[in-house]
Design an enzyme around this catalytic site. Structure first.
Site, short mmCIF file in Angstrom:
data_model
loop_
_atom_site.label_atom_id
_atom_site.label_comp_id
_atom_site.label_asym_id
_atom_site.label_seq_id
_atom_site.Cartn_x
_atom_site.Cartn_y
_atom_site.Cartn_z
N PHE A 19 1.56 45.57 -22.14
CA PHE A 19 1.79 46.11 -20.81
C PHE A 19 1.57 45.02 -19.77
O PHE A 19 0.82 44.07 -20.00
CB PHE A 19 0.87 47.30 -20.55
CG PHE A 19 1.17 48.46 -21.45
CD1 PHE A 19 2.27 49.28 -21.21
CD2 PHE A 19 0.38 48.74 -22.55
CE1 PHE A 19 2.58 50.34 -22.05
CE2 PHE A 19 0.66 49.79 -23.40
CZ PHE A 19 1.76 50.60 -23.14
N CYS A 20 2.22 45.17 -18.63
CA CYS A 20 2.10 44.22 -17.53
C CYS A 20 0.62 44.06 -17.17
O CYS A 20 -0.09 45.05 -17.10
CB CYS A 20 2.89 44.75 -16.34
SG CYS A 20 3.12 43.55 -15.04
N PRO A 21 0.13 42.85 -16.99
CA PRO A 21 0.85 41.58 -16.94
C PRO A 21 0.85 40.81 -18.26
O PRO A 21 1.01 39.59 -18.27
CB PRO A 21 0.08 40.80 -15.88
CG PRO A 21 -1.35 41.20 -16.14
CD PRO A 21 -1.26 42.67 -16.55
N ASP A 46 8.06 45.94 -21.42
CA ASP A 46 7.57 46.42 -20.13
C ASP A 46 8.61 46.09 -19.06
O ASP A 46 8.87 44.92 -18.77
CB ASP A 46 6.24 45.76 -19.80
CG ASP A 46 5.59 46.33 -18.54
OD1 ASP A 46 6.32 46.72 -17.62
OD2 ASP A 46 4.35 46.38 -18.49
N ASP A 52 8.76 40.73 -12.56
CA ASP A 52 7.55 39.91 -12.37
C ASP A 52 7.72 38.47 -12.86
O ASP A 52 7.28 37.54 -12.20
CB ASP A 52 6.36 40.53 -13.11
CG ASP A 52 5.95 41.87 -12.54
OD1 ASP A 52 6.40 42.20 -11.42
OD2 ASP A 52 5.20 42.60 -13.21
#
Length: 82
Positions: A19-21, A46, A52
């Site tokens: 999952f981010c980041p 993600d 991002d």
């Protein structure tokens, strides 16, 4: 390895399932160790990574090449230029 457009990818950073980041952090670790000219493909499930990673790449002065939606994940291609 080459992507669909025939661009030579030197390194694959597989951040699928993170999952981010997470995928961005994996890219940061990897890109720091690579020589200038290295083309990296970041794989991520993600959706946030599709925005991002290009934003971070431009912020730090590296080269964003493209983002492709694959079967269930995104592939973001970047190049270390400095």
């Amino acid at each position: 390895m080459a992507d669909d457009a025939g661009m030579k990818v030197d390194e694959v950073v597989d951040g699928r399932g993170l999952f981010c980041p997470g995928p961005l952090m994996e890219l940061i670790k990897s890109i720091q160790l690579k020589p200038v000219g290295t083309v990296l493909a970041v794989l991520s499930t993600d959706e946030g990574s599709a925005k991002d990673i290009p934003a971070w790449i431009q912020k730090v002065g590296q080269e964003y090449i493209k983002t492709d939606k694959k079967d269930g994940y995104w592939e973001v291609i970047v190049k270390k230029i400095k």
